[in-house]
Design a protein around this motif. Structure first.
Motif, PDB file in Angstrom:
ATOM      1  N   CYS A  91       1.052  -1.357  -0.174  1.00 59.22           N
ATOM      2  CA  CYS A  91       0.433   0.261  -0.082  1.00 59.22           C
ATOM      3  C   CYS A  91       0.782   1.060   0.272  1.00 59.22           C
ATOM      4  O   CYS A  91       0.533   2.200  -1.174  1.00 59.22           O
ATOM      5  CB  CYS A  91      -0.988  -0.177   1.267  1.00 59.22           C
ATOM      6  N   TRP A  92       2.160   1.301   0.545  1.00 60.62           N
ATOM      7  CA  TRP A  92       2.896   2.095   0.663  1.00 60.62           C
ATOM      8  C   TRP A  92       4.241   1.860   0.073  1.00 60.62           C
ATOM      9  O   TRP A  92       4.763   0.953   0.437  1.00 60.62           O
ATOM     10  CB  TRP A  92       2.976   2.753   2.146  1.00 60.62           C
ATOM     11  N   HIS A  93       5.116   2.903  -0.197  1.00 65.21           N
ATOM     12  CA  HIS A  93       6.173   3.022  -0.894  1.00 65.21           C
ATOM     13  C   HIS A  93       7.587   4.167  -0.520  1.00 65.21           C
ATOM     14  O   HIS A  93       6.562   5.250  -0.337  1.00 65.21           O
ATOM     15  CB  HIS A  93       6.588   2.972  -2.592  1.00 65.21           C
ATOM     16  N   SER A  94       8.118   3.545   0.297  1.00 61.56           N
ATOM     17  CA  SER A  94       9.115   4.914   0.909  1.00 61.56           C
ATOM     18  C   SER A  94      10.240   5.497  -0.677  1.00 61.56           C
ATOM     19  O   SER A  94      11.210   4.422  -1.012  1.00 61.56           O
ATOM     20  CB  SER A  94      10.121   4.888   1.654  1.00 61.56           C
ATOM     21  N   HIS A  95      10.349   6.272  -0.879  1.00 63.38           N
ATOM     22  CA  HIS A  95      11.147   7.072  -1.739  1.00 63.38           C
ATOM     23  C   HIS A  95      12.129   8.008  -1.308  1.00 63.38           C
ATOM     24  O   HIS A  95      12.417   8.369  -1.445  1.00 63.38           O
ATOM     25  CB  HIS A  95      10.422   7.964  -2.732  1.00 63.38           C
ATOM     26  N   ASN A  96      12.467   7.644  -0.087  1.00 62.43           N
ATOM     27  CA  ASN A  96      13.632   8.293   1.134  1.00 62.43           C
ATOM     28  C   ASN A  96      14.762   7.143   1.376  1.00 62.43           C
ATOM     29  O   ASN A  96      14.202   6.238   1.486  1.00 62.43           O
ATOM     30  CB  ASN A  96      12.440   8.863   2.679  1.00 62.43           C
ATOM     31  N   SER A  97      15.413   7.401   0.538  1.00 60.40           N
ATOM     32  CA  SER A  97      16.416   7.070  -0.207  1.00 60.40           C
ATOM     33  C   SER A  97      17.677   6.689   1.505  1.00 60.40           C
ATOM     34  O   SER A  97      18.028   5.969   1.828  1.00 60.40           O
ATOM     35  CB  SER A  97      17.347   7.442  -0.740  1.00 60.40           C
ATOM     36  N   TRP A  98      17.613   7.350   1.899  1.00 60.61           N
ATOM     37  CA  TRP A  98      18.190   7.102   3.194  1.00 60.61           C
ATOM     38  C   TRP A  98      17.273   6.230   5.032  1.00 60.61           C
ATOM     39  O   TRP A  98      17.743   6.504   5.988  1.00 60.61           O
ATOM     40  CB  TRP A  98      19.172   8.304   3.819  1.00 60.61           C
ATOM     41  N   ASP A  99      16.182   6.174   4.723  1.00 63.34           N
ATOM     42  CA  ASP A  99      15.801   5.539   5.880  1.00 63.34           C
ATOM     43  C   ASP A  99      15.990   4.067   5.821  1.00 63.34           C
ATOM     44  O   ASP A  99      16.524   3.540   5.002  1.00 63.34           O
ATOM     45  CB  ASP A  99      13.837   6.137   5.584  1.00 63.34           C
ATOM     46  N   GLY A 100      15.705   3.281   6.776  1.00 66.79           N
ATOM     47  CA  GLY A 100      16.199   1.892   7.177  1.00 66.79           C
ATOM     48  C   GLY A 100      15.614   1.034   5.940  1.00 66.79           C
ATOM     49  O   GLY A 100      15.742   0.077   5.736  1.00 66.79           O
ATOM     50  N   VAL A 101      14.206   1.730   5.801  1.00 64.87           N
ATOM     51  CA  VAL A 101      13.218   0.374   4.867  1.00 64.87           C
ATOM     52  C   VAL A 101      14.408   0.666   3.514  1.00 64.87           C
ATOM     53  O   VAL A 101      14.360  -0.690   1.948  1.00 64.87           O
ATOM     54  CB  VAL A 101      11.819   1.235   4.345  1.00 64.87           C
ATOM     55  N   THR A 365       0.016   3.885  -3.203  1.00 66.36           N
ATOM     56  CA  THR A 365       1.040   3.003  -3.749  1.00 66.36           C
ATOM     57  C   THR A 365      -0.453   3.266  -4.862  1.00 66.36           C
ATOM     58  O   THR A 365      -1.406   3.365  -4.831  1.00 66.36           O
ATOM     59  CB  THR A 365       1.296   1.773  -4.130  1.00 66.36           C
ATOM     60  N   LEU A 366      -0.937   3.056  -6.275  1.00 71.81           N
ATOM     61  CA  LEU A 366      -1.321   2.644  -7.606  1.00 71.81           C
ATOM     62  C   LEU A 366      -2.090   1.593  -7.235  1.00 71.81           C
ATOM     63  O   LEU A 366      -3.543   1.061  -6.781  1.00 71.81           O
ATOM     64  CB  LEU A 366      -1.052   2.356  -8.679  1.00 71.81           C
ATOM     65  N   GLU A 367      -1.528   0.234  -6.666  1.00 78.47           N
ATOM     66  CA  GLU A 367      -2.118  -0.320  -6.410  1.00 78.47           C
ATOM     67  C   GLU A 367      -2.867  -0.319  -5.135  1.00 78.47           C
ATOM     68  O   GLU A 367      -4.484  -1.085  -4.654  1.00 78.47           O
ATOM     69  CB  GLU A 367      -1.314  -2.002  -5.460  1.00 78.47           C
ATOM     70  N   TYR A 368      -2.532   0.950  -4.153  1.00 81.13           N
ATOM     71  CA  TYR A 368      -3.833   0.996  -3.142  1.00 81.13           C
ATOM     72  C   TYR A 368      -4.880   1.961  -3.280  1.00 81.13           C
ATOM     73  O   TYR A 368      -5.568   1.522  -2.394  1.00 81.13           O
ATOM     74  CB  TYR A 368      -2.609   2.020  -1.835  1.00 81.13           C
ATOM     75  N   MET A 369      -4.485   2.785  -4.190  1.00 87.65           N
ATOM     76  CA  MET A 369      -5.499   3.590  -4.606  1.00 87.65           C
ATOM     77  C   MET A 369      -6.215   2.789  -4.961  1.00 87.65           C
ATOM     78  O   MET A 369      -7.857   3.250  -4.663  1.00 87.65           O
ATOM     79  CB  MET A 369      -4.770   4.790  -5.884  1.00 87.65           C
ATOM     80  N   LYS A 370      -6.067   1.858  -5.773  1.00 89.50           N
ATOM     81  CA  LYS A 370      -7.331   1.291  -6.026  1.00 89.50           C
ATOM     82  C   LYS A 370      -8.272   0.574  -5.405  1.00 89.50           C
ATOM     83  O   LYS A 370      -9.010  -0.128  -5.916  1.00 89.50           O
ATOM     84  CB  LYS A 370      -7.130   0.349  -7.393  1.00 89.50           C
ATOM     85  N   MET A 371      -7.810   0.107  -4.286  1.00 89.27           N
ATOM     86  CA  MET A 371      -8.416  -0.044  -3.689  1.00 89.27           C
ATOM     87  C   MET A 371      -9.489  -0.161  -3.031  1.00 89.27           C
ATOM     88  O   MET A 371     -11.134  -0.885  -2.602  1.00 89.27           O
ATOM     89  CB  MET A 371      -6.921  -0.820  -2.369  1.00 89.27           C
TER      90      MET A 371
END
Length: 635
Positions: A91-101, A365-371
């Motif tokens: 449902c979510w994606h991180s585009h923060n390159s420096w986080d632990g994820v 994410t798009l997948e989440y929006m479509k839910m």
């Protein structure tokens, strides 16, 4: 087997505490004592020699409860380096390159030693203050009877509350690690102990026993009632019974309750010892979950005190307001069963949270929006993304929403009301000059986070974490009806209770092609989707994927949505009223939509997934101490 080290015991304590001849300092939170004793007086006799201090001791354990949003960059709240493990779901994606994820999980670099060496892991076995809260609660239980100026009724009530603290912190660990060492008492630092890792089943039974004992305490009120203003956040019988439902849902699920272990990679000692599964499938687990839910709602019907936050009208705005109050607003909230908060961090929390969001750490994410379904409850269809479609608002007019009201409170979408204008999330718009086209920042996926964030203002509201809401218990009960009783009609009725709060039609009626009254697999998928929509960013979706061992969802690449204005305006960047606003003199209402695969920060498991990722590794330093902690498979 070696004994528990002094570090292990004192880490469990979180405070150096009590021997008969030695007085050590106890650290209280800044506001927990009006007049604390001097450091030389802080021992068992002084703490439990006065009701005021004994209560403060338990309140400090409350202060160590789980809070799901990153709020402060200090020595013990650097979890995932400001990332959230929910961005490991679909449902979510991180585009923060420096986080632990990104650094550890998306990259595939995570290894067991990171549990010792890094502050960026999903949930640390030793750094989340779980053991400190557990040990402090046990200490309270063992000593509260010494308090001379506290009556027996309050002593038993506070003891019950302490047991719920213990169960909640065990559950926080259990869903990340599986079976755990079980503390039955507050251990003395000077003695030697062996405390091996328990089986998954024994760990569940321990949590359930704590919650049952708390709920059976006559002095523990079902709800806070008139005390809500002064004591909001304290545990109740409803909290204990509701948490039991949540614990048993996780316990009954295929991660542990299956004929095959979730991972066959070495080491296998935890598998052999049944510390990460039960050894076989047992339908009784689902029956127990159903029984817990049935008992909860039977008590709710008899005692009242809790209800879903309902809309004051039938407009999308009214439904949105009710949903927002359900998860976000603490005052006069009849829905939240367990609420946690962070003491003394309001200003710094909000400053840092807005910074984390601004760096693209939590992009939908798009997948989440479509839910999210349409406003009448029928499913979203991709046909709405063709040229001229209206996936969010008719004519891009935020006064004409076409979707589930929860969508607009969870995700900022193109055309939503945003300050003095409609949000311009199209490429070149004021809110998305090039974020989506470069897959960076707040709008990297074509959407922005809105839940818990809205337009970047808390409006002076002190933040809390909705650890457990009544809506979730309805959905837990629905799943238990399906799995324990094969009662599809009963499950649908419970789901509809939650859907009706935001004006959606009946689940079966809105999905006639899915045969939800007879197709159990299809209904389960709808329940899981409904959980994602209702409980977005509330630590639900990732664990739903884990407890059902949904490797298919983990392996599936995720998508964003590129949006272009389709009226000849092009995608020339907009720089506001002081710049080239005359370039686009008209409000766009026609758009072109292009789904795209997320690539700039791809997840390694999209091409190389292992089920070992379902549970975390234990810190090798703890495993190597030899007190009976086994490593999880694959690590």
């Amino acid at each position: 087997m070696k004994h528990l080290t002094k570090w292990f015991i004192t880490a469990f304590a979180g405070i150096a505490i009590f021997s008969a001849s030695c007085v050590d300092e106890i650290k209280f939170g800044d506001s927990f004592l009006e007049k604390a004793p001097s450091s030389g007086e802080l021992n068992k006799d002084s703490i439990f020699g006065k009701a005021e201090y004994a209560r403060a001791f338990l309140w400090e354990a409350y202060n160590k409860l789980y809070f799901g949003l990153p709020y402060y960059w200090d020595s013990w709240n650097k979890g995932m380096n400001t990332g959230m493990f929910e961005t490991m779901s679909d449902c979510w994606h991180s585009h923060n390159s420096w986080d632990g994820v990104n650094r550890l999980y998306y990259s595939g670099a995570y290894k067991a030693s990171d549990e010792d060496d890094s502050n960026e892991t999903r949930f640390s076995y030793t750094k989340e203050r779980c053991w400190e809260a557990i040990r402090q609660s046990l200490t309270f239980i063992e000593n509260v009877n010494l308090v001379p100026d506290m009556d027996d009724e309050e002593k038993t009530r506070l003891t019950a509350e302490a047991k719920v603290v213990i169960a909640s912190r065990y559950f926080d660990l259990f869903r990340h690690f599986g079976g755990l060492p079980l503390l039955e008492k507050a251990y003395d630092v000077q003695a030697e102990y062996e405390l091996p890792r328990a089986t998954a089943e024994a760990t569940v039974e321990f949590m359930v026993r704590m919650l049952d004992e708390a709920a059976a305490t006559p002095s523990l009120p079902w709800s806070l009632g008139a005390d809500d203003v002064n004591w909001q956040g304290r545990f109740t019988k409803a909290a204990a019974m509701g948490l039991k439902c949540k614990v048993l849902l996780f316990a009954a699920s295929p991660l542990f309750n299956d004929n095959e272990p979730y991972c066959t990679e070495s080491p296998q000692e935890a598998v052999t010892n049944h510390q990460v599964w039960y050894g076989s499938y047992n339908s009784d687990w689902w029956t127990r979950c159903w029984n817990a839910c049935n008992a909860f709602f039977t008590e709710l019907e008899a005692s009242g005190g809790y209800s879903l936050m309902e809309a004051s009208g039938t407009t999308s705005a009214a439904y949105r307001d009710a949903f927002n109050k359900a998860y976000f607003i603490r005052q006069n909230n009849t829905e939240v069963l367990i609420s946690t908060r962070v003491s003394g961090q309001h200003g710094s929390w909000w400053f840092q949270w807005t910074g984390f969001v601004g760096n693209g750490g939590y992009t939908p994410t798009l997948e989440y929006m479509k839910m999210f379904p349409m406003s009448d409850g029928t499913p979203f269809t991709d046909a709405l993304l063709v040229d001229g479609g209206d996936p969010f608002f008719t004519d891009n007019d935020y006064n004409k929403p076409v979707r589930d009201p929860r969508l607009y409170e969870t995700i900022l979408v193109n055309g939503a009301s945003y300050g003095d204008h409609a949000a311009e999330l199209w490429t070149g718009g004021r809110e998305n000059e090039n974020s989506t086209s470069t897959e960076t920042g707040t709008t990297a996926t074509g959407f922005r986070l809105y839940k818990f964030y809205k337009e970047g203002s808390l409006s002076g509201i002190y933040p809390h974490w909705p650890y457990l809401r009544l809506a979730e218990v309805y959905l837990i009960y629905a799943e238990a009806c399906l799995k324990a009783k094969n009662d599809l009609a009963g499950a649908i009725k419970l789901v509809n209770t939650v859907r009706s709060r935001v004006g959606l039609g009946g689940l079966a009626e809105c999905n006639p092609g899915k045969n939800l009254t007879s197709n159990a697999d299809a209904l389960l998928e709808e329940i899981l989707r409904e959980r994602a929509c209702e409980l977005g960013l509330e630590d639900v979706r990732l664990f739903d994927m884990i407890r059902y061992k949904r490797a298919d969802l983990f392996r599936a690449p995720l998508h964003g949505l590129m949006i272009y204005r389709n009226d000849g305006g092009g995608n020339t960047p907009w720089s506001g009223t002081s710049g080239n606003s005359s370039t686009f003199p008209n409000k766009p209402s026609d758009f072109k939509y292009e789904p795209f695969t997320i690539r700039s920060i791809a997840r390694s498991w999209w091409s190389n997934f292992s089920p070992k990722w379902y549970l975390q590794a234990f810190p090798p330093s703890e495993v190597n101490k030899g007190y009976g902690l086994t490593q999880n498979p694959g690590w």
